[in-house]
Write a protein that holds these residues in place. Structure first.
Motif, PDB file in Angstrom:
ATOM      1  N   LEU A  95       0.823  -1.204   0.000  1.00 23.92           N
ATOM      2  CA  LEU A  95       0.000   0.000   0.000  1.00 23.92           C
ATOM      3  C   LEU A  95       0.860   1.258   0.000  1.00 23.92           C
ATOM      4  N   SER A  96       2.012   1.211   0.666  1.00 23.59           N
ATOM      5  CA  SER A  96       2.893   2.386   0.668  1.00 23.59           C
ATOM      6  C   SER A  96       3.404   2.676  -0.744  1.00 23.59           C
ATOM      7  N   GLY A  97       3.689   1.650  -1.526  1.00 23.44           N
ATOM      8  CA  GLY A  97       4.109   1.852  -2.905  1.00 23.44           C
ATOM      9  C   GLY A  97       3.013   2.456  -3.755  1.00 23.44           C
ATOM     10  N   VAL A  98       1.778   2.030  -3.500  1.00 23.53           N
ATOM     11  CA  VAL A  98       0.639   2.597  -4.225  1.00 23.53           C
ATOM     12  C   VAL A  98       0.516   4.083  -3.909  1.00 23.53           C
ATOM     13  N   LEU A  99       0.654   4.435  -2.623  1.00 23.19           N
ATOM     14  CA  LEU A  99       0.584   5.846  -2.224  1.00 23.19           C
ATOM     15  C   LEU A  99       1.708   6.663  -2.863  1.00 23.19           C
TER      16      LEU A  99
ATOM     17  N   ARG B 153       3.397   6.022  -5.676  1.00 19.72           N
ATOM     18  CA  ARG B 153       3.147   6.166  -7.114  1.00 19.72           C
ATOM     19  C   ARG B 153       2.047   7.193  -7.382  1.00 19.72           C
ATOM     20  N   TYR B 154       1.012   7.179  -6.562  1.00 20.51           N
ATOM     21  CA  TYR B 154      -0.074   8.141  -6.726  1.00 20.51           C
ATOM     22  C   TYR B 154       0.425   9.566  -6.497  1.00 20.51           C
ATOM     23  N   ALA B 155       1.262   9.767  -5.476  1.00 18.23           N
ATOM     24  CA  ALA B 155       1.792  11.107  -5.184  1.00 18.23           C
ATOM     25  C   ALA B 155       2.620  11.623  -6.352  1.00 18.23           C
ATOM     26  N   TYR B 156       3.461  10.782  -6.930  1.00 16.62           N
ATOM     27  CA  TYR B 156       4.316  11.221  -8.040  1.00 16.62           C
ATOM     28  C   TYR B 156       3.517  11.393  -9.331  1.00 16.62           C
ATOM     29  N   ARG B 157       2.522  10.546  -9.540  1.00 18.79           N
ATOM     30  CA  ARG B 157       1.756  10.597 -10.783  1.00 18.79           C
ATOM     31  C   ARG B 157       0.768  11.765 -10.797  1.00 18.79           C
ATOM     32  N   THR B 158       0.282  12.181  -9.612  1.00 17.58           N
ATOM     33  CA  THR B 158      -0.819  13.132  -9.547  1.00 17.58           C
ATOM     34  C   THR B 158      -0.388  14.554  -9.222  1.00 17.58           C
ATOM     35  N   TYR B 159       0.551  14.719  -8.307  1.00 13.65           N
ATOM     36  CA  TYR B 159       0.857  16.054  -7.795  1.00 13.65           C
ATOM     37  C   TYR B 159       2.279  16.489  -8.138  1.00 13.65           C
ATOM     38  N   SER B 160       2.434  17.774  -8.365  1.00 12.12           N
ATOM     39  CA  SER B 160       3.740  18.381  -8.577  1.00 12.12           C
ATOM     40  C   SER B 160       4.520  18.366  -7.270  1.00 12.12           C
TER      41      SER B 160
END
Length: 191
Positions: free
Chosen positions: A84-88, A90-97
């Motif tokens: 789950l930490s990896g999912v978080l 990846r989401y942070a890098y993919r979504t936010y500057s």
């Protein structure tokens, strides 16, 4: 361009900077520089022996900032994202500057989730984590912990009452949640 040996152009010329900033360029005269006898000036010497550095192979998809066109030529591979930490992450890098607080708060949350995942994963091994030994709580009782805290002029005395709460509270909360979950399961089971 990033990752190339060229320096970016200065916004203003030396004369403009010298006119607007008092003392700017004071060390430009070689007579004022103590390192001149050892200094070797070569405008072509920039330390880079390549036009563009050789790229490290990417064995799995890596996180990269949305501000960058591609990954840096060299990157760390010691801790691949997992669970789950990896999912978080990846989401942070993919979504936010990287300029957004949400990016960094998600990465902090991913670190906390990774700590919980590692603790839970340790219970599946032959040597699970031992919070009493690893936090130093036993040394408080055997090495005059309370007496050393009460004497002297320690700066950290203010937060001493909170230390047991910070260390013990997560474990007590997890134990209470496990107890409630087991009790709920036991009540649902037919007699």
């Amino acid at each position: 361009m990033a990752y190339t040996p060229e320096k970016p152009k200065l916004a203003r010329s030396s004369e403009e900077l010298r006119a607007s900033i008092p003392g700017w360029g004071a060390d430009l005269d070689p007579k004022d520089r103590p390192s001149v006898p050892r200094e070797r000036f070569d405008p072509d010497l920039n330390g880079a022996h390549w036009r563009f550095p050789e790229r490290q192979p990417e064995k799995w998809p890596r996180e990269r900032s949305i501000e960058h066109q591609f990954l840096t030529p060299v990157f760390g591979t010691s801790c691949p994202p997992k669970g789950l930490s990896g999912v978080l992450r990846r989401y942070a890098y993919r979504t936010y500057s990287e300029a957004r607080a949400a990016h960094w708060l998600l990465l902090l949350a991913a670190d906390r989730v990774d700590a919980v995942e590692s603790t839970l994963g340790s219970f599946l091994t032959r040597r699970p984590d031992n919070p009493l030994a690893e936090t130093g709580v036993r040394s408080e009782l055997s090495h005059h912990g309370l007496a050393s805290r009460a004497r002297g002029r320690r700066v950290d005395r203010v937060h001493h009452p909170l230390d047991p709460v910070v260390v013990a509270a997560p474990w007590l909360l997890a134990g209470g949640a496990a107890y409630l979950a087991l009790r709920r399961i036991a009540r649902r089971r037919p007699a």
